[in-house]
Write a protein that holds these residues in place. Sequence first.
Motif, PDB file in Angstrom:
ATOM      1  N   LEU A  55       0.860  -1.440  -0.061  1.00 44.86           N
ATOM      2  CA  LEU A  55       0.086   0.153  -0.026  1.00 44.86           C
ATOM      3  C   LEU A  55       0.796   1.392  -0.105  1.00 44.86           C
ATOM      4  CD1 LEU A  55      -2.695  -0.858   2.675  1.00 44.86           C
ATOM      5  CD2 LEU A  55      -3.031  -0.963   0.195  1.00 44.86           C
ATOM      6  N   GLU A  56       0.421   2.167  -0.749  1.00 38.48           N
ATOM      7  CA  GLU A  56       1.081   3.492  -0.547  1.00 38.48           C
ATOM      8  C   GLU A  56      -0.240   4.551  -0.530  1.00 38.48           C
ATOM      9  OE1 GLU A  56       3.086   4.356  -4.374  1.00 38.48           O
ATOM     10  OE2 GLU A  56       4.276   2.472  -4.104  1.00 38.48           O
ATOM     11  N   ILE A  57      -0.032   5.368   0.397  1.00 34.97           N
ATOM     12  CA  ILE A  57      -1.083   6.471   0.899  1.00 34.97           C
ATOM     13  C   ILE A  57      -0.754   7.743   0.744  1.00 34.97           C
ATOM     14  CG2 ILE A  57      -2.745   7.271   2.677  1.00 34.97           C
ATOM     15  CD1 ILE A  57      -2.396   4.415   3.943  1.00 34.97           C
ATOM     16  N   ASP A  58      -1.294   8.249  -0.148  1.00 33.52           N
ATOM     17  CA  ASP A  58      -0.960   9.769  -0.573  1.00 33.52           C
ATOM     18  C   ASP A  58      -2.550  10.634  -0.484  1.00 33.52           C
ATOM     19  OD1 ASP A  58       0.099  12.290  -1.371  1.00 33.52           O
ATOM     20  OD2 ASP A  58       0.034  11.610  -3.509  1.00 33.52           O
ATOM     21  N   GLY A  59      -2.573  11.338   0.863  1.00 38.48           N
ATOM     22  CA  GLY A  59      -3.863  11.992   0.987  1.00 38.48           C
ATOM     23  C   GLY A  59      -4.806  11.023   1.033  1.00 38.48           C
ATOM     24  N   ARG A  60      -5.987  11.370   0.245  1.00 34.06           N
ATOM     25  CA  ARG A  60      -7.009  10.046   0.287  1.00 34.06           C
ATOM     26  C   ARG A  60      -6.955   9.292  -0.843  1.00 34.06           C
ATOM     27  NH1 ARG A  60     -12.062  11.879  -0.853  1.00 34.06           N
ATOM     28  NH2 ARG A  60     -11.301  13.539  -2.320  1.00 34.06           N
ATOM     29  N   GLN A  61      -5.894   9.170  -1.637  1.00 27.53           N
ATOM     30  CA  GLN A  61      -5.619   8.107  -2.656  1.00 27.53           C
ATOM     31  C   GLN A  61      -4.786   7.120  -2.001  1.00 27.53           C
ATOM     32  OE1 GLN A  61      -6.921   8.827  -5.805  1.00 27.53           O
ATOM     33  NE2 GLN A  61      -7.667  10.749  -5.090  1.00 27.53           N
ATOM     34  N   VAL A  62      -5.209   5.749  -2.449  1.00 27.62           N
ATOM     35  CA  VAL A  62      -4.493   4.830  -1.989  1.00 27.62           C
ATOM     36  C   VAL A  62      -4.171   3.833  -3.276  1.00 27.62           C
ATOM     37  CG1 VAL A  62      -4.660   2.444  -0.603  1.00 27.62           C
ATOM     38  CG2 VAL A  62      -6.118   4.695   0.311  1.00 27.62           C
ATOM     39  N   THR A  63      -2.954   3.676  -3.426  1.00 28.21           N
ATOM     40  CA  THR A  63      -2.461   2.705  -4.334  1.00 28.21           C
ATOM     41  C   THR A  63      -1.990   1.644  -3.925  1.00 28.21           C
ATOM     42  OG1 THR A  63      -1.812   4.728  -5.806  1.00 28.21           O
ATOM     43  CG2 THR A  63      -0.844   2.692  -6.441  1.00 28.21           C
ATOM     44  N   ALA A  64      -2.421   0.424  -4.390  1.00 30.67           N
ATOM     45  CA  ALA A  64      -2.058  -1.064  -4.154  1.00 30.67           C
ATOM     46  C   ALA A  64      -1.609  -1.727  -5.067  1.00 30.67           C
ATOM     47  CB  ALA A  64      -3.341  -1.583  -3.439  1.00 30.67           C
ATOM     48  N   ARG A  65      -0.419  -2.085  -4.988  1.00 33.13           N
ATOM     49  CA  ARG A  65       0.337  -3.184  -6.036  1.00 33.13           C
ATOM     50  C   ARG A  65      -0.115  -4.598  -5.188  1.00 33.13           C
ATOM     51  NH1 ARG A  65       2.041   0.863  -7.935  1.00 33.13           N
ATOM     52  NH2 ARG A  65       3.702   2.335  -7.873  1.00 33.13           N
ATOM     53  N   VAL A  66      -0.896  -5.249  -6.108  1.00 37.47           N
ATOM     54  CA  VAL A  66      -1.333  -6.661  -5.685  1.00 37.47           C
ATOM     55  C   VAL A  66      -0.620  -7.617  -6.546  1.00 37.47           C
ATOM     56  CG1 VAL A  66      -3.176  -7.952  -5.428  1.00 37.47           C
ATOM     57  CG2 VAL A  66      -3.342  -5.613  -5.151  1.00 37.47           C
ATOM     58  N   HIS A  67       0.228  -8.429  -5.788  1.00 35.00           N
ATOM     59  CA  HIS A  67       0.724  -9.878  -6.289  1.00 35.00           C
ATOM     60  C   HIS A  67       0.202 -10.940  -6.115  1.00 35.00           C
ATOM     61  CE1 HIS A  67       4.033  -7.126  -7.489  1.00 35.00           C
ATOM     62  NE2 HIS A  67       4.015  -6.572  -6.261  1.00 35.00           N
ATOM     63  N   ARG A  68      -0.499 -11.577  -7.209  1.00 37.01           N
ATOM     64  CA  ARG A  68      -1.021 -12.732  -7.133  1.00 37.01           C
ATOM     65  C   ARG A  68      -0.483 -13.776  -8.154  1.00 37.01           C
ATOM     66  NH1 ARG A  68      -7.062 -13.642  -9.394  1.00 37.01           N
ATOM     67  NH2 ARG A  68      -7.465 -15.739  -8.038  1.00 37.01           N
ATOM     68  N   GLY A  69       0.229 -14.762  -7.584  1.00 34.72           N
ATOM     69  CA  GLY A  69       0.768 -15.664  -8.453  1.00 34.72           C
ATOM     70  C   GLY A  69       1.973 -15.051  -9.260  1.00 34.72           C
ATOM     71  N   GLY A  70       1.970 -15.086 -10.539  1.00 39.95           N
ATOM     72  CA  GLY A  70       2.753 -14.482 -11.540  1.00 39.95           C
ATOM     73  C   GLY A  70       2.156 -13.284 -12.145  1.00 39.95           C
ATOM     74  N   GLU A  71       1.130 -12.937 -11.712  1.00 41.36           N
ATOM     75  CA  GLU A  71       0.898 -11.692 -12.115  1.00 41.36           C
ATOM     76  C   GLU A  71       0.635 -10.507 -11.192  1.00 41.36           C
ATOM     77  OE1 GLU A  71      -4.135 -12.206 -12.001  1.00 41.36           O
ATOM     78  OE2 GLU A  71      -2.961 -13.490 -13.337  1.00 41.36           O
ATOM     79  N   ALA A  72       0.608  -9.282 -11.592  1.00 42.55           N
ATOM     80  CA  ALA A  72       0.610  -8.129 -10.427  1.00 42.55           C
ATOM     81  C   ALA A  72      -0.465  -7.112 -11.244  1.00 42.55           C
ATOM     82  CB  ALA A  72       2.135  -7.552 -10.496  1.00 42.55           C
ATOM     83  N   SER A  73      -1.247  -6.363 -10.276  1.00 46.10           N
ATOM     84  CA  SER A  73      -2.027  -5.468 -10.700  1.00 46.10           C
ATOM     85  C   SER A  73      -1.933  -4.362  -9.908  1.00 46.10           C
ATOM     86  CB  SER A  73      -3.604  -5.817 -10.680  1.00 46.10           C
ATOM     87  OG  SER A  73      -3.849  -7.101 -11.612  1.00 46.10           O
TER      88      SER A  73
END
Length: 184
Positions: A44-62
Amino acid sequence: MATDFGFTTWGADIVRIAEPITASVPNASAPSARRIARNNGVTLEIDGRQVTARVHRGGEASVARLEIAAMESAVVVALREEMGSRTEPDDTVHAALRARGLRPAAALEAADCSCRARKTMCVHVLAALYALAALVDHAPSTVLGMQSGQGSADDADTDAVDGPPPRWTPIAALSVRDYYVAER
């Protein structure tokens, strides 16, 4: 079985976004999303009211993006009164706000994901919400900072009064005359 997510009332409010009580059937992606969050598959990266989540699942990332709604100014004022000199809100502060008829719960204003699922609550957004709930369970002031758009609960009413910055630039705000002008 112990509850991994939402063991405080502040974290439970985030879990309610992922698992609304108004849903007629459970989300089939929720168990997988909880597993991803539990196994540290979310950054998780929190910047004010914006939350960016780098989600790793198996061999893929979103990349999932969440935007938390601003806290109402009446809730901010009552929150300051209830917290007094404390720096972290606890469940009693939450209960006192609810007893006053106020809603201190975080609300999701917008969510999107880079995956191909084409639905708002994909497994990646759900995993981001569960990871955020775990973070809020351990540091409840995090949710106050997100709802205010600031880094701390002390500045909680500035964005509630001024309003959040616009998420998109309206097409009418662009100058037609200068649109194709190259800058040197």
